[in-house]
Design a protein around this motif. Sequence first.
Motif, mmCIF file in Angstrom:
data_model
loop_
_atom_site.group_PDB
_atom_site.id
_atom_site.type_symbol
_atom_site.label_atom_id
_atom_site.label_comp_id
_atom_site.label_asym_id
_atom_site.label_seq_id
_atom_site.Cartn_x
_atom_site.Cartn_y
_atom_site.Cartn_z
ATOM 1 N N ALA A 1 -7.854 0.439 -2.067
ATOM 2 C CA ALA A 1 -6.501 0.873 -1.683
ATOM 3 C C ALA A 1 -6.485 2.367 -1.410
ATOM 4 C CB ALA A 1 -5.498 0.526 -2.785
ATOM 5 N N ARG B 1 -8.242 0.644 -8.248
ATOM 6 C CA ARG B 1 -8.029 0.101 -6.902
ATOM 7 C C ARG B 1 -8.660 1.020 -5.854
ATOM 8 N NH1 ARG B 1 -2.541 -1.431 -5.306
ATOM 9 N NH2 ARG B 1 -3.758 -2.719 -3.928
ATOM 10 N N LEU C 1 0.865 -1.174 0.000
ATOM 11 C CA LEU C 1 0.000 0.000 0.000
ATOM 12 C C LEU C 1 0.903 1.225 0.000
ATOM 13 C CD1 LEU C 1 -2.998 0.908 0.194
ATOM 14 C CD2 LEU C 1 -2.624 1.137 2.649
ATOM 15 N N TRP D 1 -9.386 -4.040 1.223
ATOM 16 C CA TRP D 1 -8.116 -3.936 0.498
ATOM 17 C C TRP D 1 -7.569 -5.324 0.187
ATOM 18 C CZ3 TRP D 1 -2.995 -4.852 2.600
ATOM 19 C CH2 TRP D 1 -1.953 -4.514 1.725
ATOM 20 N N ASP E 1 -1.259 4.376 -4.951
ATOM 21 C CA ASP E 1 -2.631 3.930 -4.717
ATOM 22 C C ASP E 1 -3.641 5.048 -4.517
ATOM 23 O OD1 ASP E 1 -2.049 1.187 -4.953
ATOM 24 O OD2 ASP E 1 -1.253 1.158 -2.924
#
Length: 103
Positions: free
Chosen positions: A54, A51, A40, A82, A45
């Motif tokens: 994230a 995503r 991460l 996540w 992100d």
Amino acid sequence: MPRVERTHRLPQCSPCRGDLILSAVAPKNDADGRPIHLQLCAACDTGDATRPAAGILVQFFTEGGGHDTARAAEGARLMVDWTKECMAGHGWHWKPDTSGGPM
């Protein structure tokens, strides 16, 4: 083997070499037998439409949510989201335990 290892120094983000917020190793290896590292990173992100979980987890940590015990349930839910997102990126899908037995 420990399931959780705390450290004051995380590795660098693989794609951008920036600082990671969180680093984990998936419970299974890739098709070539190598460990899959889940990372991460605020730089990689944040704002990535592919995503969304994230990005929300990055926001949680950057807002100080990781240091606020009143937000523990929220953090746990975001971590699960996540993890599911990371798993899906490797072709895995979350299957809830429906056996009724202990986990």
